[in-house]
Scaffold this motif. Structure first.
Motif, short mmCIF file in Angstrom:
data_model
loop_
_atom_site.label_atom_id
_atom_site.label_comp_id
_atom_site.label_asym_id
_atom_site.label_seq_id
_atom_site.Cartn_x
_atom_site.Cartn_y
_atom_site.Cartn_z
N ARG A 165 93.39 -70.78 78.82
CA ARG A 165 92.80 -69.53 79.69
C ARG A 165 91.61 -69.92 80.36
N ASN A 166 91.56 -68.93 81.40
CA ASN A 166 90.35 -69.14 82.20
C ASN A 166 89.77 -70.41 82.60
N SER A 197 85.53 -75.98 83.26
CA SER A 197 85.17 -75.12 82.43
C SER A 197 86.44 -74.30 82.05
N ALA A 198 86.80 -74.28 80.67
CA ALA A 198 87.98 -73.65 80.18
C ALA A 198 88.04 -73.16 78.87
N GLU A 199 88.97 -72.17 78.43
CA GLU A 199 88.93 -71.57 77.14
C GLU A 199 90.26 -72.02 76.49
N GLY A 216 92.85 -71.10 73.29
CA GLY A 216 93.21 -70.31 71.95
C GLY A 216 93.84 -71.00 71.07
N ARG A 258 85.57 -71.74 67.12
CA ARG A 258 85.31 -70.88 68.46
C ARG A 258 84.56 -71.88 69.35
N SER A 273 87.00 -74.30 71.12
CA SER A 273 88.00 -73.65 72.09
C SER A 273 87.24 -73.44 73.45
N ARG A 274 85.95 -73.77 73.51
CA ARG A 274 85.07 -73.43 74.86
C ARG A 274 84.75 -74.89 75.32
N ARG A 282 82.68 -76.43 78.40
CA ARG A 282 81.93 -75.87 79.49
C ARG A 282 81.28 -77.18 80.35
#
Length: 197
Positions: free
Chosen positions: A34-35, A49-51, A53, A127, A130-131, A133
């Motif tokens: 996502r994102n 940059s991504a997220e 899940g 957490r 999963s990000r 940046r």
């Protein structure tokens, strides 16, 4: 005789359907993407940059808790479509994270390259994992503002870096298949300060 053959064919068809259903379930993605953003970086290239899940199952939690290192890989590709020839791969980047648990300190450690962070719980480590940046994925001289590209991104658990017995188990056990499908999108390279979704 004909009824027997028909019954046999029906059972074979049902078995094949069940097998196809099992295979499609086994190939389902356990990481959502996502994102996703591809923005101009400070050096003039592009940064991602991504997220993600992450859906960690009990088998993987147990494996990490018993000291097994898990490797996660994010892969990115930027492709220039060409109507007159094969598409051109403009950029390719990958980043690997190593997730481990240290029983003496009772901490989870997430490492990438020579950098590492320690966490008190698996949830905290996941957490951060999963990000993504500001990951520089495209060099400045490879793209120009206004150009259009096809971009692709995915993340997966790299079972090839597991010990051999676990690699064999991963071939037949869905619990070890943790990945996304390739997410594809069309990108127009933004000018400095633009948005590259």
């Amino acid at each position: 005789m004909t009824a027997s053959i028909t019954r046999c064919c029906r059972r074979l068809a049902e078995a094949l359907f069940a097998l196809c259903l099992a295979v499609s379930t086994a190939l389902a993605a356990d990481i959502d993407l996502r994102n996703v953003q591809l923005l101009p970086a400070e050096d003039g290239g592009l940064a991602l940059s991504a997220e993600f899940g992450l859906d960690f199952n009990p088998r993987l939690e147990e494996a990490v808790g018993k000291g097994l290192a898990l490797y996660f890989v994010a892969e990115f590709e930027l492709i220039r479509p060409r109507w007159y020839w094969f598409d051109e791969k403009v950029a390719k980047a990958s980043q690997t994270w190593r997730l481990t648990y240290h029983a003496l300190t009772r901490q989870y450690r997430l490492s990438t390259g020579v950098l590492h962070q320690s966490f008190g719980s698996l949830d905290e480590a996941l957490r951060v994992l999963s990000r993504v940046r500001h990951w520089p994925v495209v060099e400045r001289d490879r793209v120009h503002p206004g150009e259009r590209f096809d971009a692709m991104l995915r993340m997966r658990l790299d079972v090839s870096q597991l010990p051999k017995p676990f690699q064999v188990e991963a071939l037949s056990n869905r619990d070890w298949l943790l990945d996304t499908d390739w997410k594809r999108w069309t990108l127009t390279v933004p000018a400095a300060g633009g948005d590259g979704k």
